[in-house]
Design a protein around this motif. Structure first.
Motif, PDB file in Angstrom:
ATOM      1  N   GLY A  53       6.441  11.741  -4.965  1.00  0.00           N
ATOM      2  CA  GLY A  53       6.419  11.156  -3.625  1.00  0.00           C
ATOM      3  C   GLY A  53       5.669   9.840  -3.626  1.00  0.00           C
ATOM      4  N   GLU A  86      -4.994   0.963  -1.281  1.00  0.00           N
ATOM      5  CA  GLU A  86      -5.303   0.992  -2.718  1.00  0.00           C
ATOM      6  C   GLU A  86      -5.825  -0.375  -3.171  1.00  0.00           C
ATOM      7  N   SER A 125       4.077  12.419   0.297  1.00  0.00           N
ATOM      8  CA  SER A 125       4.879  11.281   0.740  1.00  0.00           C
ATOM      9  C   SER A 125       4.475  10.888   2.152  1.00  0.00           C
ATOM     10  N   GLY A 126       5.292  10.014   2.761  1.00  0.00           N
ATOM     11  CA  GLY A 126       4.994   9.577   4.121  1.00  0.00           C
ATOM     12  C   GLY A 126       5.177  10.686   5.144  1.00  0.00           C
ATOM     13  N   GLY A 127       6.042  11.628   4.844  1.00  0.00           N
ATOM     14  CA  GLY A 127       6.337  12.687   5.814  1.00  0.00           C
ATOM     15  C   GLY A 127       5.862  14.064   5.381  1.00  0.00           C
ATOM     16  N   ALA A 183       2.227   7.119  -6.246  1.00  0.00           N
ATOM     17  CA  ALA A 183       2.154   5.804  -6.897  1.00  0.00           C
ATOM     18  C   ALA A 183       0.705   5.325  -7.015  1.00  0.00           C
ATOM     19  N   ASN A 184      -0.220   5.981  -6.321  1.00  0.00           N
ATOM     20  CA  ASN A 184      -1.618   5.541  -6.266  1.00  0.00           C
ATOM     21  C   ASN A 184      -2.364   5.870  -7.567  1.00  0.00           C
ATOM     22  N   HIS A 216      16.187  15.192   0.276  1.00  0.00           N
ATOM     23  CA  HIS A 216      15.308  14.106  -0.172  1.00  0.00           C
ATOM     24  C   HIS A 216      14.049  14.637  -0.875  1.00  0.00           C
ATOM     25  N   GLY A 261       0.583   1.397   4.606  1.00  0.00           N
ATOM     26  CA  GLY A 261      -0.852   1.443   4.388  1.00  0.00           C
ATOM     27  C   GLY A 261      -1.280   1.853   2.991  1.00  0.00           C
ATOM     28  N   GLY A 262      -0.456   2.654   2.308  1.00  0.00           N
ATOM     29  CA  GLY A 262      -0.872   3.163   0.994  1.00  0.00           C
ATOM     30  C   GLY A 262      -1.222   2.061   0.006  1.00  0.00           C
ATOM     31  N   GLY A 311       0.611  10.497   3.279  1.00  0.00           N
ATOM     32  CA  GLY A 311       1.042   9.095   3.399  1.00  0.00           C
ATOM     33  C   GLY A 311       0.826   8.575   4.818  1.00  0.00           C
ATOM     34  N   VAL A 337       3.031   8.572  -2.299  1.00  0.00           N
ATOM     35  CA  VAL A 337       1.569   8.512  -2.478  1.00  0.00           C
ATOM     36  C   VAL A 337       1.196   8.707  -3.949  1.00  0.00           C
TER      37      VAL A 337
HETATM   38  O1  KG4 Z   1       8.124   8.895  -0.682  1.00  0.00           O
HETATM   39  P1  KG4 Z   1       7.993   7.690   0.166  1.00  0.00           P
HETATM   40  O2  KG4 Z   1       8.388   6.351  -0.409  1.00  0.00           O
HETATM   41  O3  KG4 Z   1       8.796   7.870   1.514  1.00  0.00           O
HETATM   42  C1  KG4 Z   1       8.828   9.120   2.150  1.00  0.00           C
HETATM   43  O4  KG4 Z   1       9.675   9.955   1.742  1.00  0.00           O
HETATM   44  O5  KG4 Z   1       7.968   9.331   3.042  1.00  0.00           O
HETATM   45  O6  KG4 Z   1       6.478   7.634   0.666  1.00  0.00           O
HETATM   46  C2  KG4 Z   1       6.022   6.625   1.522  1.00  0.00           C
HETATM   47  C3  KG4 Z   1       4.525   6.808   1.732  1.00  0.00           C
HETATM   48  C4  KG4 Z   1       3.938   5.841   2.747  1.00  0.00           C
HETATM   49  O7  KG4 Z   1       3.130   6.585   3.641  1.00  0.00           O
HETATM   50  C5  KG4 Z   1       3.096   4.903   1.888  1.00  0.00           C
HETATM   51  O8  KG4 Z   1       1.960   4.388   2.562  1.00  0.00           O
HETATM   52  C6  KG4 Z   1       2.704   5.808   0.737  1.00  0.00           C
HETATM   53  O9  KG4 Z   1       3.847   6.580   0.474  1.00  0.00           O
HETATM   54  N1  KG4 Z   1       2.351   5.052  -0.478  1.00  0.00           N
HETATM   55  C7  KG4 Z   1       1.120   5.080  -1.027  1.00  0.00           C
HETATM   56  C8  KG4 Z   1       1.160   4.153  -2.104  1.00  0.00           C
HETATM   57  N2  KG4 Z   1       2.421   3.625  -2.172  1.00  0.00           N
HETATM   58  C9  KG4 Z   1       3.136   4.202  -1.167  1.00  0.00           C
HETATM   59  N3  KG4 Z   1       0.008   5.773  -0.691  1.00  0.00           N
HETATM   60  C10 KG4 Z   1      -1.089   5.551  -1.444  1.00  0.00           C
HETATM   61  N4  KG4 Z   1      -1.139   4.662  -2.476  1.00  0.00           N
HETATM   62  C11 KG4 Z   1      -0.053   3.958  -2.845  1.00  0.00           C
HETATM   63  N5  KG4 Z   1      -0.104   3.084  -3.855  1.00  0.00           N
END
Ligand code: KG4
Ligand code: ZN
Length: 337
Positions: free
Chosen positions: A270, A183, A135-137, A274-275, A111, A178-179, A162, A272
């Protein structure tokens, strides 16, 4: 070359069909968010069952929308880990069944590698490039030399970034995930209102730390008479601290990459990534260091199956095919991919 990709490692059930000229023929993402939201986070057992319920329909929709038949495919790729094992099993078993029935090569994709190679689907940077994977992890800086060839420059010593967004959002009474919630709230807030710490800033190396930042937000919020009134300012101040931390650690990584390879490209990937605030900050950093900058479109930063299909294409080109005995991996570090 056309590959079907399947993603099921967390709370998105996703399938996509991608062609090797970087054309996304279909990209279906079913989010289980509504099923997990009452619990304030992803519940692994609910996720696994939900993947099982939805995967056939999502794969069917991705195939129908792509306009190609199973007979037109050159391979089937699925996330083989790391992630919530129940979900990974559902995706891998589905891919194995399709591979067996249609006599297709199976590609078990890491992944993290799918996130790492997404920039080559959206923008096509050449290897090697510097990757900030957020990312989240995970929160890592990597030298990406090719599929399966990664050198770790640094990683978080505690929370993933994340995860810091998700935990801080919870503290601020904002919804999961929360991300995006932070934002959004930050747009209405003042980033200079609270002076949250920037752990590791100014230190050598490329490691990160976020747990002290989260604790500082908790302490500050609990000391306020009416925390709800200050949510936007806290969100903006938190996001500014994250931007400073990421920029500081990435600056060191750019210097190291330059020593290793000369000028290059900074890629961010990842969820995050996207921010918009973080993207802008990293773009400015890259510019100031004479590095090119690539951030895939936000819909390809958060979990999706187009990135899995694309990583499958990159691996298939190199003949990196997996056997039908591939065992899903709950843990799978990228530098051991
Ligand atoms: O890559 P992802 O979709 O899943 C994993 O592989 O972990 O990442 C998810 C993480 C979550 O913690 C989410 O809060 C964060 O990405 N995330 C963001 C935004 N969109 C998603 N963090 C900050 N700003 C954003 N716009
Ligand atoms: Zn992900």
């Amino acid at each position: 070359m056309i590959v079907l990709g399947i993603e099921s490692s967390c709370d998105e059930t996703a399938a996509a069909v991608v062609r090797d000229d970087r054309k996304i023929l279909s990209n279906i993402v079913f989010s289980q968010l509504d099923e997990h939201r009452p619990y304030g986070g992803v519940v692994p057992e609910i996720a696994a069952r939900s993947h099982l319920v939805h995967i056939d329909d999502i794969v069917g929709r991705a195939m129908a929308e792509s306009g190609v038949n199973f007979a037109d495919l050159d391979g089937v790729a699925a996330t083989g880990g790391p992630g919530l094992i129940g979900g990974v099993l559902v995706g891998v078993m589905t891919a194995k069944a399709i591979a067996l029935v249609h006599d297709l090569p199976l590609l078990a994709v890491n992944h993290l590698e799918a996130h790492a190679l997404t920039a080559r689907l959206s923008d096509d940077p050449a290897f090697p490039y510097l990757l900030l994977l957020v990312s989240g992890g995970h929160c890592q800086l990597l030298d990406v030399e090719g599929p399966g060839a990664y050198r770790l420059y640094g990683a978080t010593l505690d929370d993933a970034v994340g995860e810091a967004f998700d935990k801080t959002a919870k503290l601020l009474g904002l919804p999961y995930p929360g991300g995006p919630a932070i934002e959004d709230a930050a747009r209405r807030g003042r980033a200079d209102r609270f002076a949250f710490p920037r752990p590791m800033r100014g230190r050598k190396g490329c490691d990160f730390s976020f747990s002290g930042l989260k604790t500082a937000v908790a302490r500050t919020i609990h000391g306020l008479a009416d925390p709800a009134a200050d949510t936007a300012d806290a969100a903006a101040s938190f996001q500014a601290a994250v931007a400073d931390i990421l920029a500081d650690r990435t600056a060191n990584a750019i210097d190291r990459f330059r020593c290793d390879h000369g000028d290059g490209t900074l890629v961010v990937a990842g969820g995050v990534a996207a921010n918009a605030t973080l993207r802008a900050r990293l773009a400015a950093l890259a510019k100031s260091k004479d590095f090119a900058f690539v951030a895939p479109p936000p819909a390809l930063c958060t979990d999706n199956a187009a990135m899995v299909a694309w990583a499958g294409i990159e691996r298939l080109r190199l003949g990196l095919i997996d056997g039908l005995d591939f065992a899903p991996r709950p843990r799978w570090p990228l530098d051991a991919a």
